[in-house]
Scaffold this motif. Structure first.
Motif, PDB file in Angstrom:
ATOM      1  N   GLY A 102      -2.850  -6.749  -4.251  1.00 38.15           N
ATOM      2  CA  GLY A 102      -2.582  -5.266  -4.139  1.00 38.15           C
ATOM      3  C   GLY A 102      -2.213  -4.855  -2.813  1.00 38.15           C
ATOM      4  N   ARG A 103      -2.305  -3.553  -2.520  1.00 37.32           N
ATOM      5  CA  ARG A 103      -1.891  -2.952  -1.141  1.00 37.32           C
ATOM      6  C   ARG A 103      -2.492  -3.655  -0.120  1.00 37.32           C
ATOM      7  NH1 ARG A 103      -1.577   2.211  -4.313  1.00 37.32           N
ATOM      8  NH2 ARG A 103      -3.842   2.146  -4.452  1.00 37.32           N
ATOM      9  N   HIS A 154       2.364  -7.127   0.251  1.00 32.12           N
ATOM     10  CA  HIS A 154       2.614  -5.940  -0.050  1.00 32.12           C
ATOM     11  C   HIS A 154       3.687  -5.364   0.901  1.00 32.12           C
ATOM     12  CE1 HIS A 154       2.516  -1.794  -1.569  1.00 32.12           C
ATOM     13  NE2 HIS A 154       2.074  -1.400  -0.562  1.00 32.12           N
ATOM     14  N   GLU A 177       9.964  -2.464  -4.237  1.00 27.82           N
ATOM     15  CA  GLU A 177       8.944  -1.459  -4.657  1.00 27.82           C
ATOM     16  C   GLU A 177       7.676  -2.449  -5.114  1.00 27.82           C
ATOM     17  OE1 GLU A 177       7.862   2.384  -7.564  1.00 27.82           O
ATOM     18  OE2 GLU A 177       9.223   0.768  -8.589  1.00 27.82           O
ATOM     19  N   ALA A 221       1.936  -2.950  -6.896  1.00 30.62           N
ATOM     20  CA  ALA A 221       0.443  -2.695  -6.520  1.00 30.62           C
ATOM     21  C   ALA A 221       0.677  -1.219  -6.212  1.00 30.62           C
ATOM     22  CB  ALA A 221       0.252  -3.248  -4.870  1.00 30.62           C
ATOM     23  N   GLU A 222       1.678  -0.699  -5.886  1.00 26.58           N
ATOM     24  CA  GLU A 222       1.724   0.893  -5.657  1.00 26.58           C
ATOM     25  C   GLU A 222       1.826   1.670  -7.189  1.00 26.58           C
ATOM     26  OE1 GLU A 222       1.591   3.056  -3.493  1.00 26.58           O
ATOM     27  OE2 GLU A 222       1.561   1.915  -1.648  1.00 26.58           O
ATOM     28  N   VAL A 223       2.832   0.806  -8.043  1.00 30.06           N
ATOM     29  CA  VAL A 223       2.662   1.488  -9.321  1.00 30.06           C
ATOM     30  C   VAL A 223       1.564   1.332 -10.298  1.00 30.06           C
ATOM     31  CG1 VAL A 223       4.274   1.463 -11.585  1.00 30.06           C
ATOM     32  CG2 VAL A 223       5.169   0.745  -9.392  1.00 30.06           C
ATOM     33  N   LEU A 224       0.618   0.023 -10.119  1.00 31.62           N
ATOM     34  CA  LEU A 224      -0.664   0.098 -10.847  1.00 31.62           C
ATOM     35  C   LEU A 224      -1.685   0.568  -9.989  1.00 31.62           C
ATOM     36  CD1 LEU A 224       0.021  -3.246 -12.429  1.00 31.62           C
ATOM     37  CD2 LEU A 224       0.253  -1.224 -13.406  1.00 31.62           C
ATOM     38  N   ASP A 225      -1.607   1.071  -8.581  1.00 30.72           N
ATOM     39  CA  ASP A 225      -2.624   1.608  -7.802  1.00 30.72           C
ATOM     40  C   ASP A 225      -3.607   0.491  -7.686  1.00 30.72           C
ATOM     41  OD1 ASP A 225      -3.970   3.527  -6.135  1.00 30.72           O
ATOM     42  OD2 ASP A 225      -5.029   4.165  -7.975  1.00 30.72           O
ATOM     43  N   ILE A 226      -3.372  -0.648  -7.161  1.00 30.50           N
ATOM     44  CA  ILE A 226      -4.244  -1.699  -7.109  1.00 30.50           C
ATOM     45  C   ILE A 226      -4.188  -2.063  -5.439  1.00 30.50           C
ATOM     46  CG2 ILE A 226      -4.575  -4.256  -7.264  1.00 30.50           C
ATOM     47  CD1 ILE A 226      -2.613  -4.000  -9.547  1.00 30.50           C
ATOM     48  N   ASP A 227      -5.542  -1.911  -4.945  1.00 29.07           N
ATOM     49  CA  ASP A 227      -5.815  -1.881  -3.557  1.00 29.07           C
ATOM     50  C   ASP A 227      -5.924  -3.596  -3.246  1.00 29.07           C
ATOM     51  OD1 ASP A 227      -5.638   0.428  -2.496  1.00 29.07           O
ATOM     52  OD2 ASP A 227      -7.639   0.869  -3.248  1.00 29.07           O
ATOM     53  N   GLU A 285      -5.997  -7.724  -9.088  1.00 29.68           N
ATOM     54  CA  GLU A 285      -6.646  -7.684 -10.248  1.00 29.68           C
ATOM     55  C   GLU A 285      -6.033  -8.786 -11.252  1.00 29.68           C
ATOM     56  OE1 GLU A 285      -5.847  -3.747 -12.225  1.00 29.68           O
ATOM     57  OE2 GLU A 285      -7.064  -2.718 -10.842  1.00 29.68           O
TER      58      GLU A 285
END
Length: 357
Positions: free
Chosen positions: A245-246, A251, A260, A263-269, A272
């Motif tokens: 993730g981010r 990242h 791109e 992690a941004e597209v799937l909103d993962i910090d 997962e």
């Protein structure tokens, strides 16, 4: 036939892969919350870029090491407040033990490699660090194994442990300095400055940090015509297969290289588990993975067997970029060359995408 240095690296890599599978038991938890910390410890040397899963094009390089400083003269004692807020007094740098591979790389780049007496298993670059005696794995250290080498200073990041060992080392009178290990373009220079200050050579640290910062800036693609979508994976055989993730070390590198991050597209910090459905939806153009992780799943063919990857644009074009783990995940002095080489790989993906329109 391998050279002695290469053979040592191979041996460490095999041992580290063994640690991968035992690590959840060593820390008593199999969760993924600290996967980025674990990942930063694992290392090999080549970068491989593949234009097809069946016939990969392989380029081997160790990245550009910023000019090593020769014969520094430390000003001691060095009094520092480390990342934990602990004041540490360093009276001698004659016997240094870095408890992290990238920190060892920084010490060598600062010209004090000849004073390093041992390293942990994650230190595989430069070759001189790889050849040194080992005190164990940085997350599973023992005070006894370290004390044997009579260090005059220990340099670690916050992932060194278990915590009780760090406390034990301090009680035994060994100076332990915890240095920053943050992700982002400011992270590597910050780490370099902290290491240099602890070793009594802050001016040389500033010089090296500025060179590394300049390398990052020069390699960064500020305004790409488009941003190929990149999924960054952390793999540990069949037991752990995660999308990073981010908050991961990769990242910001993806974004600096003109990509791109998924992690941004799937909103993962944090991270997962890999979802075939999710990967099909986000359709990454490039797969980014540490080299040892790729090996752990059987190489490119094994990677494509993981849920959904073979059906993504990256899978169909065999667009797999893999780098030495310490180089990719360590946020060390060579990170500028990682960005540069990933940017070149992403440019191929960008051209391929534009030609298909």
């Amino acid at each position: 036939m391998f050279s002695s240095s290469r053979a040592s690296t191979i041996g460490k890599r095999l041992l580290l892969q063994w640690v991968w599978f035992l690590f959840p038991f060593l820390i008593g938890c199999a969760g993924s919350a600290t996967v980025d910390d674990v990942a930063s410890d694992l290392s090999e040397v080549p970068i491989t870029t593949a234009s097809s899963a069946e016939e990969p094009k392989v380029t081997e390089t160790e990245g550009e090491q910023p000019g090593v400083i020769n014969e520094p003269e430390p000003i001691l004692p060095a009094i520092v407040t480390d990342l934990t807020g602990t004041e540490v007094i360093v009276n001698s740098v004659d016997r240094i033990i870095p408890l992290d591979g990238t920190v060892a790389e920084v010490v060598f780049a600062l010209g004090l490699g000849d004073r390093v007496v041992a390293t942990d298993l994650s230190a595989t670059y430069p070759p001189e660090a790889d050849a040194l005696p080992e005190i164990g794995y940085q997350r599973a250290l023992t005070a006894e194994s370290i004390a044997t080498y009579s260090p005059t200073v220990l340099l670690a990041t916050e992932i060194a442990g278990p915590p009780g060992v760090i406390d034990d080392l301090r009680r035994l009178g060994f100076p332990v300095v915890i240095v920053p290990n943050s992700s982002g373009p400011e992270g590597p220079p910050e780490k370099i400055r902290a290491v240099a200050k602890a070793l009594g050579i802050p001016e040389l640290g500033e010089e090296l940090a500025n060179r590394v910062a300049q390398g990052i800036s020069e390699a960064t693609i500020a305004n790409p015509t488009s941003r190929p979508r990149v999924v960054s994976l952390y793999l540990r055989g069949a037991s752990t297969q995660l999308v990073l993730g981010r908050n991961s070390a990769t990242h910001w590198i993806i974004e600096a290289a003109g990509g791109e991050s998924v992690a941004e597209v799937l909103d993962i910090d944090s991270s997962e588990s890999i979802s075939a459905e999710g990967l099909m939806v986000v359709a990454p153009d490039v797969i980014l993975v540490p080299s040892a992780g790729l090996e752990s799943v059987g190489g490119p063919d094994g990677l494509m067997a993981i849920g959904g990857l073979s059906q993504t644009p990256a899978g169909k074009h065999g667009a797999v970029a893999h780098f030495d783990d310490q180089w990719l995940l360590g946020n060390g002095p060579r990170v500028g060359s990682v960005i540069e080489q990933l940017a070149a790989f992403l440019d191929e993906a960008r051209q391929r995408k534009e030609e298909s329109r």
